[in-house]
Write a protein that holds these residues in place. Structure first.
Motif, mmCIF file in Angstrom:
data_model
loop_
_atom_site.group_PDB
_atom_site.id
_atom_site.type_symbol
_atom_site.label_atom_id
_atom_site.label_comp_id
_atom_site.label_asym_id
_atom_site.label_seq_id
_atom_site.Cartn_x
_atom_site.Cartn_y
_atom_site.Cartn_z
ATOM 1 N N UNK A 4 30.597 30.609 28.420
ATOM 2 C CA UNK A 4 30.904 31.970 28.874
ATOM 3 C C UNK A 4 32.336 32.018 29.391
ATOM 4 N N UNK A 5 33.034 33.089 29.053
ATOM 5 C CA UNK A 5 34.388 33.318 29.551
ATOM 6 C C UNK A 5 34.329 34.540 30.464
ATOM 7 N N UNK A 6 34.474 34.330 31.765
ATOM 8 C CA UNK A 6 34.407 35.419 32.741
ATOM 9 C C UNK A 6 35.824 35.848 33.108
ATOM 10 N N UNK A 7 36.081 37.151 32.960
ATOM 11 C CA UNK A 7 37.438 37.666 33.161
ATOM 12 C C UNK A 7 37.409 38.896 34.064
ATOM 13 N N UNK A 8 37.839 38.778 35.334
ATOM 14 C CA UNK A 8 37.955 39.966 36.189
ATOM 15 C C UNK A 8 39.161 40.798 35.759
ATOM 16 N N UNK A 9 38.997 42.107 35.725
ATOM 17 C CA UNK A 9 40.076 42.994 35.266
ATOM 18 C C UNK A 9 40.268 44.152 36.247
ATOM 19 N N UNK A 10 41.514 44.431 36.553
ATOM 20 C CA UNK A 10 41.835 45.615 37.348
ATOM 21 C C UNK A 10 43.142 46.197 36.821
ATOM 22 N N UNK A 11 43.046 47.347 36.179
ATOM 23 C CA UNK A 11 44.199 48.013 35.564
ATOM 24 C C UNK A 11 44.932 47.078 34.598
ATOM 25 N N UNK A 67 31.327 50.624 40.131
ATOM 26 C CA UNK A 67 31.388 52.030 40.502
ATOM 27 C C UNK A 67 32.695 52.374 41.214
ATOM 28 N N UNK A 68 33.343 51.368 41.778
ATOM 29 C CA UNK A 68 34.655 51.515 42.415
ATOM 30 C C UNK A 68 35.273 50.130 42.520
ATOM 31 N N UNK A 69 36.450 50.065 43.110
ATOM 32 C CA UNK A 69 37.118 48.771 43.297
ATOM 33 C C UNK A 69 36.485 48.017 44.466
ATOM 34 N N UNK A 70 35.894 46.852 44.170
ATOM 35 C CA UNK A 70 35.276 46.021 45.202
ATOM 36 C C UNK A 70 36.067 44.743 45.477
ATOM 37 N N UNK A 71 37.103 44.473 44.698
ATOM 38 C CA UNK A 71 37.910 43.293 44.923
ATOM 39 C C UNK A 71 37.613 42.175 43.938
ATOM 40 N N UNK A 72 38.560 41.263 43.815
ATOM 41 C CA UNK A 72 38.466 40.201 42.821
ATOM 42 C C UNK A 72 37.289 39.267 43.066
ATOM 43 N N UNK A 73 37.024 38.940 44.339
ATOM 44 C CA UNK A 73 35.925 38.021 44.639
ATOM 45 C C UNK A 73 34.599 38.582 44.140
ATOM 46 N N UNK A 74 34.390 39.889 44.355
ATOM 47 C CA UNK A 74 33.169 40.537 43.881
ATOM 48 C C UNK A 74 33.106 40.518 42.360
ATOM 49 N N UNK A 75 34.249 40.756 41.712
ATOM 50 C CA UNK A 75 34.289 40.751 40.249
ATOM 51 C C UNK A 75 33.958 39.372 39.695
ATOM 52 N N UNK A 76 34.446 38.329 40.336
ATOM 53 C CA UNK A 76 34.146 36.965 39.898
ATOM 54 C C UNK A 76 32.653 36.666 40.024
ATOM 55 N N UNK A 77 32.071 37.041 41.167
ATOM 56 C CA UNK A 77 30.650 36.786 41.378
ATOM 57 C C UNK A 77 29.785 37.582 40.406
ATOM 58 N N UNK A 78 30.188 38.826 40.128
ATOM 59 C CA UNK A 78 29.437 39.642 39.174
ATOM 60 C C UNK A 78 29.501 39.027 37.780
#
Length: 314
Positions: A4-11, A67-78
């Motif tokens: 699996x390749x997990x990639x957090x993205x923001x803009x 649903x909104x911006x929760x931050x990179x740490x949350x994106x990684x865990x998700x």
């Protein structure tokens, strides 16, 4: 075996197609099945539209939209929670983490390593102030965790066992970079040079980095609370010295001059008290956030795989 390749993205609408193209070339040369898990951390541009387009064209691409911006740490865990691979590589979408290192990391995993850390051999182009701030932060967090994190990064491969442990943690203010070291498991490293962004702009301002540092230091260490004890000791020492001076002057018949000394002592002691209350208050705020037990993130949309347009999650 599935990767699996997990990639957090923001803009990251500009970086995402380029990242996908470069990473796909790397994965196509590997003897394993794979999936992409892109996590859109409440982007304000067309990042989610780009992820949906990729998922429509490639069955190996899955998307998670907050649903909104929760931050990179949350994106990684998700991303880790949604991943289905036997192992997972976490890396940034801006290509500062080189996808070319993925085969080496995967090979080390096949050799029996359960965590493969990406260690920075260079930090790329940074201002002197940013480099000093980063060095200070990592020195503090290294002392707090007991691990050398001076060159640590979010770029790493995790075995499914390690992923399950991280996902099972209930911390709302999780610091992924430190927790992945804290959990243990058989670990090795690969070195990489931080690359320049291929597109877009950095999302990390000085204020954001400062907030990130404070949150993660306090979430992983109680060391700042010891500053209160230290300041109390300093105040006690100053009080003893000033008491001795006052006593000697009293015995010698020399009066203290005016209110200057009293005012200075009052300002000094008040400053110490306010700093101490501020530190304690910050920790109480962190405790308050944890005990509310709100979800670390909320998923509003999914794409790719088994599609589901409305599924809150945490």
């Amino acid at each position: 075996m599935k990767l699996s390749i997990v990639v957090p993205c923001y803009n990251e609408e500009e970086s995402l197609p380029m990242f996908y193209s470069v990473t796909m070339k790397v994965l196509e040369g590997m003897d394993c099945s794979y999936e992409f898990v892109f996590v859109d951390d409440g982007s304000r541009d067309r990042t989610w539209a780009e992820i949906e387009t990729l998922s429509d064209d490639d069955a190996s691409v899955r998307g998670v939209h907050f649903s909104r911006n929760f931050g990179k740490e949350a994106a990684l865990m998700a991303g880790l929670s949604e991943s289905t691979g036997d192992c997972c590589v976490v890396l940034d979408c801006d290509l500062q983490h080189p996808p070319e290192k993925i085969p080496e990391m995967y090979s080390l995993w096949l050799d029996g390593y359960e965590i493969v850390e990406g260690v920075k051999s260079s930090r790329g182009q940074e201002s002197a102030l940013h480099r000093f701030a980063a060095h200070t932060f990592y020195s503090l967090i290294s002392a707090a965790t007991g691990f050398d994190m001076s060159s640590a990064s979010d770029f790493k491969l995790l075995d499914r066992k390690a992923i399950d442990v991280l996902v099972g943690m209930q911390e709302k203010n999780a610091f992924f970079r430190a927790l992945s070291s804290w959990i243990g498991f058989k670990t090795t490293t690969v070195t990489f040079d931080v690359q320049e962004r291929m597109a877009g702009e950095s999302k990390w301002s000085t204020a954001a980095l400062t907030k990130y540092a404070l949150r993660n230091i306090t979430s992983f260490s109680t060391a700042p609370m010891q500053i209160v004890t230290f300041l109390g000791g300093v105040m006690l020492l100053v009080s003893v010295v000033m008491g001795i001076v006052a006593l000697v002057q009293k015995i010698a018949g020399v009066a203290l001059g005016g209110f200057t000394t009293v005012i200075i002592l009052q300002l000094f002691s008040s400053s110490i008290i306010m700093i101490s209350i501020g530190i304690l208050g910050y920790y109480i705020a962190r405790i308050f956030e944890e005990v509310k037990n709100r979800p670390m993130y909320i998923i509003s949309k999914l794409c790719g795989g088994e599609k589901n347009d409305e599924r809150p999650d945490c």
